[in-house]
Design a protein around this motif. Sequence first.
Motif, PDB file in Angstrom:
ATOM      1  N   SER A 129       0.826  -1.214   0.000  1.00 20.28           N
ATOM      2  CA  SER A 129       0.000   0.000   0.000  1.00 20.28           C
ATOM      3  C   SER A 129       0.852   1.253   0.000  1.00 20.28           C
ATOM      4  N   GLY A 130       2.025   1.186   0.633  1.00 18.19           N
ATOM      5  CA  GLY A 130       2.901   2.337   0.745  1.00 18.19           C
ATOM      6  C   GLY A 130       4.006   2.388  -0.289  1.00 18.19           C
ATOM      7  N   ASN A 131       3.862   1.624  -1.372  1.00 15.92           N
ATOM      8  CA  ASN A 131       4.872   1.699  -2.427  1.00 15.92           C
ATOM      9  C   ASN A 131       5.045   3.150  -2.872  1.00 15.92           C
ATOM     10  N   SER A 132       6.304   3.597  -3.004  1.00 14.60           N
ATOM     11  CA  SER A 132       6.672   4.961  -3.421  1.00 14.60           C
ATOM     12  C   SER A 132       6.419   6.003  -2.334  1.00 14.60           C
ATOM     13  N   ARG A 133       6.279   5.585  -1.085  1.00 12.95           N
ATOM     14  CA  ARG A 133       6.020   6.547  -0.007  1.00 12.95           C
ATOM     15  C   ARG A 133       7.111   7.614   0.085  1.00 12.95           C
ATOM     16  N   ALA A 134       8.328   7.253  -0.258  1.00 11.80           N
ATOM     17  CA  ALA A 134       9.431   8.214  -0.164  1.00 11.80           C
ATOM     18  C   ALA A 134       9.232   9.424  -1.072  1.00 11.80           C
ATOM     19  N   ALA A 135       8.344   9.299  -2.069  1.00 10.86           N
ATOM     20  CA  ALA A 135       8.110  10.404  -2.998  1.00 10.86           C
ATOM     21  C   ALA A 135       7.047  11.375  -2.491  1.00 10.86           C
ATOM     22  N   PHE A 136       6.411  11.088  -1.367  1.00  5.92           N
ATOM     23  CA  PHE A 136       5.378  11.983  -0.848  1.00  5.92           C
ATOM     24  C   PHE A 136       6.006  13.253  -0.278  1.00  5.92           C
ATOM     25  N   GLY A 137       5.374  14.366  -0.546  1.00  4.80           N
ATOM     26  CA  GLY A 137       5.798  15.643   0.029  1.00  4.80           C
ATOM     27  C   GLY A 137       4.577  16.456   0.406  1.00  4.80           C
ATOM     28  N   PRO A 138       4.515  16.913   1.669  1.00 10.82           N
ATOM     29  CA  PRO A 138       5.493  16.710   2.744  1.00 10.82           C
ATOM     30  C   PRO A 138       5.671  15.224   3.105  1.00 10.82           C
ATOM     31  N   ARG A 139       6.833  14.937   3.668  1.00 11.95           N
ATOM     32  CA  ARG A 139       7.180  13.571   4.042  1.00 11.95           C
ATOM     33  C   ARG A 139       6.191  13.029   5.059  1.00 11.95           C
ATOM     34  N   VAL A 140       5.909  11.723   4.964  1.00  8.84           N
ATOM     35  CA  VAL A 140       5.025  11.065   5.919  1.00  8.84           C
ATOM     36  C   VAL A 140       5.802   9.935   6.595  1.00  8.84           C
ATOM     37  N   PRO A 141       5.395   9.530   7.806  1.00  8.62           N
ATOM     38  CA  PRO A 141       6.108   8.458   8.499  1.00  8.62           C
ATOM     39  C   PRO A 141       5.854   7.105   7.850  1.00  8.62           C
ATOM     40  N   GLY A 142       6.679   6.156   8.227  1.00 12.20           N
ATOM     41  CA  GLY A 142       6.554   4.811   7.681  1.00 12.20           C
ATOM     42  C   GLY A 142       7.761   4.467   6.836  1.00 12.20           C
ATOM     43  N   ALA A 143       7.820   3.218   6.371  1.00 11.21           N
ATOM     44  CA  ALA A 143       8.936   2.783   5.530  1.00 11.21           C
ATOM     45  C   ALA A 143       9.036   3.674   4.301  1.00 11.21           C
ATOM     46  N   GLN A 144      10.219   4.181   4.056  1.00 15.78           N
ATOM     47  CA  GLN A 144      10.415   5.106   2.932  1.00 15.78           C
ATOM     48  C   GLN A 144      10.748   4.322   1.659  1.00 15.78           C
ATOM     49  N   TRP A 145       9.730   3.587   1.205  1.00 14.88           N
ATOM     50  CA  TRP A 145       9.869   2.787  -0.005  1.00 14.88           C
ATOM     51  C   TRP A 145      10.118   3.685  -1.218  1.00 14.88           C
ATOM     52  N   GLY A 146      10.978   3.208  -2.117  1.00 13.43           N
ATOM     53  CA  GLY A 146      11.007   3.747  -3.466  1.00 13.43           C
ATOM     54  C   GLY A 146       9.867   3.120  -4.251  1.00 13.43           C
ATOM     55  N   ASN A 147      10.126   2.769  -5.513  1.00 14.92           N
ATOM     56  CA  ASN A 147       9.079   2.160  -6.336  1.00 14.92           C
ATOM     57  C   ASN A 147       9.106   0.634  -6.322  1.00 14.92           C
ATOM     58  N   GLY A 148      10.016   0.039  -5.526  1.00 13.05           N
ATOM     59  CA  GLY A 148      10.214  -1.399  -5.612  1.00 13.05           C
ATOM     60  C   GLY A 148       9.533  -2.239  -4.555  1.00 13.05           C
ATOM     61  N   ALA A 149       8.522  -1.686  -3.863  1.00  9.61           N
ATOM     62  CA  ALA A 149       7.748  -2.501  -2.907  1.00  9.61           C
ATOM     63  C   ALA A 149       6.620  -3.187  -3.659  1.00  9.61           C
ATOM     64  N   MET A 150       7.009  -3.976  -4.643  1.00 11.05           N
ATOM     65  CA  MET A 150       6.040  -4.671  -5.492  1.00 11.05           C
ATOM     66  C   MET A 150       6.756  -5.800  -6.214  1.00 11.05           C
ATOM     67  N   GLY A 151       5.972  -6.698  -6.771  1.00 10.66           N
ATOM     68  CA  GLY A 151       6.499  -7.780  -7.581  1.00 10.66           C
ATOM     69  C   GLY A 151       5.361  -8.473  -8.300  1.00 10.66           C
ATOM     70  N   ASN A 152       5.684  -9.132  -9.392  1.00 15.32           N
ATOM     71  CA  ASN A 152       4.690  -9.827 -10.209  1.00 15.32           C
ATOM     72  C   ASN A 152       5.063 -11.296 -10.262  1.00 15.32           C
ATOM     73  N   ALA A 153       4.124 -12.171  -9.936  1.00 19.02           N
ATOM     74  CA  ALA A 153       4.421 -13.601  -9.928  1.00 19.02           C
ATOM     75  C   ALA A 153       3.263 -14.390 -10.521  1.00 19.02           C
ATOM     76  N   LEU A 154       3.569 -15.620 -10.907  1.00 14.91           N
ATOM     77  CA  LEU A 154       2.548 -16.584 -11.280  1.00 14.91           C
ATOM     78  C   LEU A 154       2.278 -17.437 -10.048  1.00 14.91           C
ATOM     79  N   TRP A 155       1.112 -17.239  -9.458  1.00 10.98           N
ATOM     80  CA  TRP A 155       0.758 -17.887  -8.195  1.00 10.98           C
ATOM     81  C   TRP A 155      -0.046 -19.144  -8.486  1.00 10.98           C
TER      82      TRP A 155
END
Length: 386
Positions: A129-155
């Motif tokens: 849910s917080g993917n790319s949080r580091a790009a928010f301005g003003p800054r918000v608390p929480g893990a400062q994810w870049g764009n890589g808090a995601m992945g695509n798989a065959l489940w």
Amino acid sequence: MAERFDRRTALAIGAGALASTPLLAQLAKPVGQALTDAFPGKRGMILQRTRAPLLETPMDAFDGALTDSPFTPNDRFFVRWHYDDIPLSVDVAAFRLKVGGAVKRTLSLSLADIQALPQVEIAAVNQCSGNSRAAFGPRVPGAQWGNGAMGNALWAGVRLRDLLGRAGIAAGAVQVRFSGLDNPPGAAPDFAKALNLDRAMAEDTIVAYGMNGTQLPLLNGFPLRLVVPGWFSTYWVKALDTIEVLSAPDTGYWMEKAYRIPTAPRASVVPGSKDFPTAPIGRMIPRAFFTRADATAVRGVALGGDSAVAKVEWSIDAGKRWQAAELGPDHGAFGFRRWAATLPSGSHTVAVRATNAKGETQGTDPIWNPGGYMRNTPETTKVTVA
């Protein structure tokens, strides 16, 4: 495609073959490293936090030509746990998935029981849910994810509705709650998430035991995890061991307090706003990302959210004009779609956006909310084309 596996392969990773490799008891933070290989089954990951583990996938791990596989390798797939006490090993023979609550009969299912049910497989993006949080301005608390808090798989796994059908849903049931083997510290609330009954019974909601042709990695939820295609990963409960059918909406912390977004359009409010109405976060929205942008190639991946990617467009004039990018093969409505752009020569600031099959397009205005959730403002990058 190479990542797809059939029933014969699935039997090869059946309950009798499933094995759990213990994680390191102490997951030490490497000193002075941008990327870490220190976590079992993972390599080249961005370390966001050691305990509970938060590992981000570098964007180059998603890169590839249009016809390359869009699936994220298991050893590069992002990791997000909430509590320190995560399962370090699992006794496969003793493991049981419990199904109870507002049901006609309670179940205690072994992995062999689960894998005896009809197998299904689905390509789907798992995105924090917080993917790319580091790009928010003003800054918000929480893990400062870049764009890589995601992945695509065959489940691969079984439909949740098949499991619930074996238990028999009692009259008056409204939600289904899920929890796993991770344990909260002290009096903290157990990590548990709930889906409305219609979403739980959807054809594409599955309990997965396979990921990209092999068993789930321990850090990604071995031996079972919930897969809710098109929804953010907060619902994709890892190390799933308990399913409870509810006759009233879940009022636990993780539904009533955490992972909530403003009900305003695009979940966006004015920075500093308080006392605005909220709702639990749910479905994902379209996004496009750069995986490479240099003199040789401008390309990336896109996701449509809770429907397929219909188109990806690029702009080099601050969004005044948009031009269609070339799309790679479609591997399913909920997975990544590769894209590539051919730019004119010169130095450019390139923006990219995706539109899904519902007609939803990334908006160009910034998004802000105090949780740092659901960013989908178009990504931009500078590139010089000879």
